[in-house]
Scaffold this motif. Structure first.
Motif, PDB file in Angstrom:
ATOM      1  N   LYS A 403       0.861  -1.192   0.000  1.00  0.00           N
ATOM      2  CA  LYS A 403       0.000   0.000   0.000  1.00  0.00           C
ATOM      3  C   LYS A 403       0.890   1.233   0.000  1.00  0.00           C
ATOM      4  CE  LYS A 403      -4.424  -1.463   1.760  1.00  0.00           C
ATOM      5  NZ  LYS A 403      -5.493  -1.154   2.712  1.00  0.00           N
ATOM      6  N   LYS A 404       1.576   1.396  -1.118  1.00  0.00           N
ATOM      7  CA  LYS A 404       2.489   2.534  -1.238  1.00  0.00           C
ATOM      8  C   LYS A 404       2.109   3.301  -2.510  1.00  0.00           C
ATOM      9  CE  LYS A 404       6.280   0.142   1.008  1.00  0.00           C
ATOM     10  NZ  LYS A 404       7.580  -0.497   0.846  1.00  0.00           N
ATOM     11  N   LEU A 405       1.904   4.598  -2.345  1.00  0.00           N
ATOM     12  CA  LEU A 405       1.464   5.423  -3.473  1.00  0.00           C
ATOM     13  C   LEU A 405       2.413   6.603  -3.649  1.00  0.00           C
ATOM     14  CD1 LEU A 405      -0.789   6.082  -5.593  1.00  0.00           C
ATOM     15  CD2 LEU A 405      -1.892   7.445  -3.794  1.00  0.00           C
ATOM     16  N   ILE A 406       2.786   6.859  -4.910  1.00  0.00           N
ATOM     17  CA  ILE A 406       3.667   8.000  -5.198  1.00  0.00           C
ATOM     18  C   ILE A 406       2.842   9.075  -5.897  1.00  0.00           C
ATOM     19  CG2 ILE A 406       5.721   8.734  -6.474  1.00  0.00           C
ATOM     20  CD1 ILE A 406       6.567   5.674  -6.281  1.00  0.00           C
ATOM     21  N   ILE A 407       2.829  10.265  -5.326  1.00  0.00           N
ATOM     22  CA  ILE A 407       2.066  11.364  -5.924  1.00  0.00           C
ATOM     23  C   ILE A 407       3.024  12.337  -6.610  1.00  0.00           C
ATOM     24  CG2 ILE A 407       0.166  11.183  -4.250  1.00  0.00           C
ATOM     25  CD1 ILE A 407       1.329  13.611  -2.800  1.00  0.00           C
TER      26      ILE A 407
END
Ligand code: SF4
Length: 444
Positions: A403-407
């Motif tokens: 659950k890793k998100l890059i914005i």
């Protein structure tokens, strides 16, 4: 003159049946007057009213097609002087000149260059479409080249003032509906007869604007509807001025003989290819229907294709990419997840940089109505309240085991709120510039 909404309304059935997709006939009439609806959408309109409205709602510059199949080029149909008023509709066709003085290898090279000089950009294939074959006195070579070019998919412009030779060329290429160039004051009757017999569009070459109007009226009188205009000017200043005069006369003064697309020939205005390309770039912006160039090379065709793309996109509608999850470089459950907006240029730049990195990656593209990241953020469309629900509903959580998100770096300001919107997710701020994405992904 164009009809007003009320004038159109008077000709409609007034049943308010709604089959056109508008709740009332009046609403449909108003949309039609604004150019936002098509007459065909009303199935119950009388034939008489349809004829009246078709005439009145036709664009002041006639739409003319050259060629058939995938390389068919539509010209004209324009309704405004400046693209920001509405949009320009039919981009100018780019044609490569081939003359009967060229030897077979050179003709082969030129025809081959049309298939080589094609470019993918923002999901579109940018390419020139036409070949212009010019009669310079060698009849056998001219006809041989016409025959050879007719076997390619490209549209054709046949350049000869000799009606007898033009007829032979048309016999070899009639399936492709080539443009006949040109009818002049001397050969207008014979060329008009050929245009009628073969159902092809006809270019007319006038001697200045006054000569053009006289010739256009004559050809209209002979029943020729699909005309292309050449004012005959071959200096930059005059040719450029003619383009503007013709467009303005057609749109603002409704001078019907000038209500047709134009052809320009930068190939006859200079011997230098770069100067010629600069001249062509003027005509892309204002207001050529066809542009004939003496040669095609990457350095002159690509900038013109790009300029044409920019001028002929709707300035009121940003180009968009579909919302969704895009797998790049064969990602798996452990691959990183990036999120961005759906402005086409952003998508293609970001996806291109991810591809360059060779790092398997999931790219989540969120619908921001075609706004770029910063604009969407400023407009409240790329904020935690929208990005969070989008990520939850997108289905990306089922595709990855983390659950890793890059914005995007430009959306760093939403970090705190987004962490609240997406509990359990680790949010990282990525680079501000797409060019830094490969290094960022490799270093993670
Ligand atoms: Fe009126 Fe025709 Fe539309 Fe029906 S389909 S509402 S008749 S314009």
């Amino acid at each position: 003159m164009a009809l007003t909404g009320i004038q159109i309304f008077k000709l409609l059935p007034k049943t308010n049946c709604g089959e056109c997709g508008f709740p009332t006939c009046l609403a449909f009439a108003m949309a039609l007057a604004a150019g936002k609806a098509e007459l065909e959408k009303c199935p119950t309109i009388s034939a008489e009213a349809k004829e009246q409205l078709s005439e009145a709602s036709a664009p002041p510059i006639r739409t003319v097609s050259i060629g058939t199949g995938e390389y068919e080029v539509k010209l004209g149909g324009e309704t405004v002087m400046f693209r920001h008023e509405k949009t320009f509709f039919n981009k100018p066709g780019l044609a490569l000149l081939i003359t009967d003085k060229m030897d077979p290898p050179e003709v082969e090279r030129r025809l081959g260059s049309l298939s080589l000089l094609q470019y993918e950009r923002v999901g579109l294939n940018l390419r020139p479409e036409l070949v212009a074959i010019k009669d310079e006195g060698n009849k056998e070579r001219f006809l041989a080249i016409v025959k050879q070019a007719a076997s390619t998919p490209y549209g054709l412009i046949l350049i000869s003032l000799n009606p007898g030779l033009m007829k032979e060329a048309l016999e070899l290429s009639k399936e492709k509906k080539p443009l006949i160039y040109a009818a002049t004051a001397e050969n207008a009757d014979a060329m008009a007869a050929l245009a009628k017999e073969y159902g092809c569009p006809l270019a007319l070459k006038g001697d200045g604007i006054a000569g053009l109007i006289a010739l256009s009226e004559k050809l209209a009188g002979l029943g020729i509807k699909d005309l292309i205009l050449d004012s005959g000017s071959r200096t930059i200043k005059e040719a450029f001025s003619d383009q503007i005069v013709i467009r303005r006369a057609a749109l603002q003064a409704r001078v019907k003989p000038l209500g047709f697309p134009t052809i320009t020939l930068p190939c006859e205005m200079t011997d230098d290819l770069i100067t010629e390309t600069l001249i062509a770039s003027l005509f892309v912006a204002k207001y050529a229907g066809l542009i004939v160039l003496s040669d095609f090379a990457g350095e002159n065709v690509f900038p013109l294709l790009l300029e044409r793309l920019n001028i002929y996109t709707d300035p009121q509608r940003p180009m968009t990419t579909d919302q969704g999850i895009y797998p790049i470089n064969n990602p798996d459950a452990s691959s990183p997840v990036l999120v961005t907006c759906n402005f086409s240029l952003t998508y293609f730049i970001v996806s291109g940089e991810i591809e360059n990195s060779r790092v398997p990656t999931w790219l989540c593209v969120m619908d921001t109505e075609g706004l770029s990241v910063m604009t969407a953020w400023a407009a409240g469309k790329f904020v935690a309240d929208t990005v969070g629900p989008f990520i939850k509903k997108s289905g990306i959580a089922e595709k990855v085991s983390h659950k890793k998100l890059i914005i995007p770096g430009y959306a760093a300001g939403i970090l705190g709120d987004l962490e609240e919107e997406l509990p359990g997710w680790e949010i990282t701020v990525g680079p501000r510039e797409a060019a830094h994405i490969p290094a960022f992904l490799k270093n993670r």
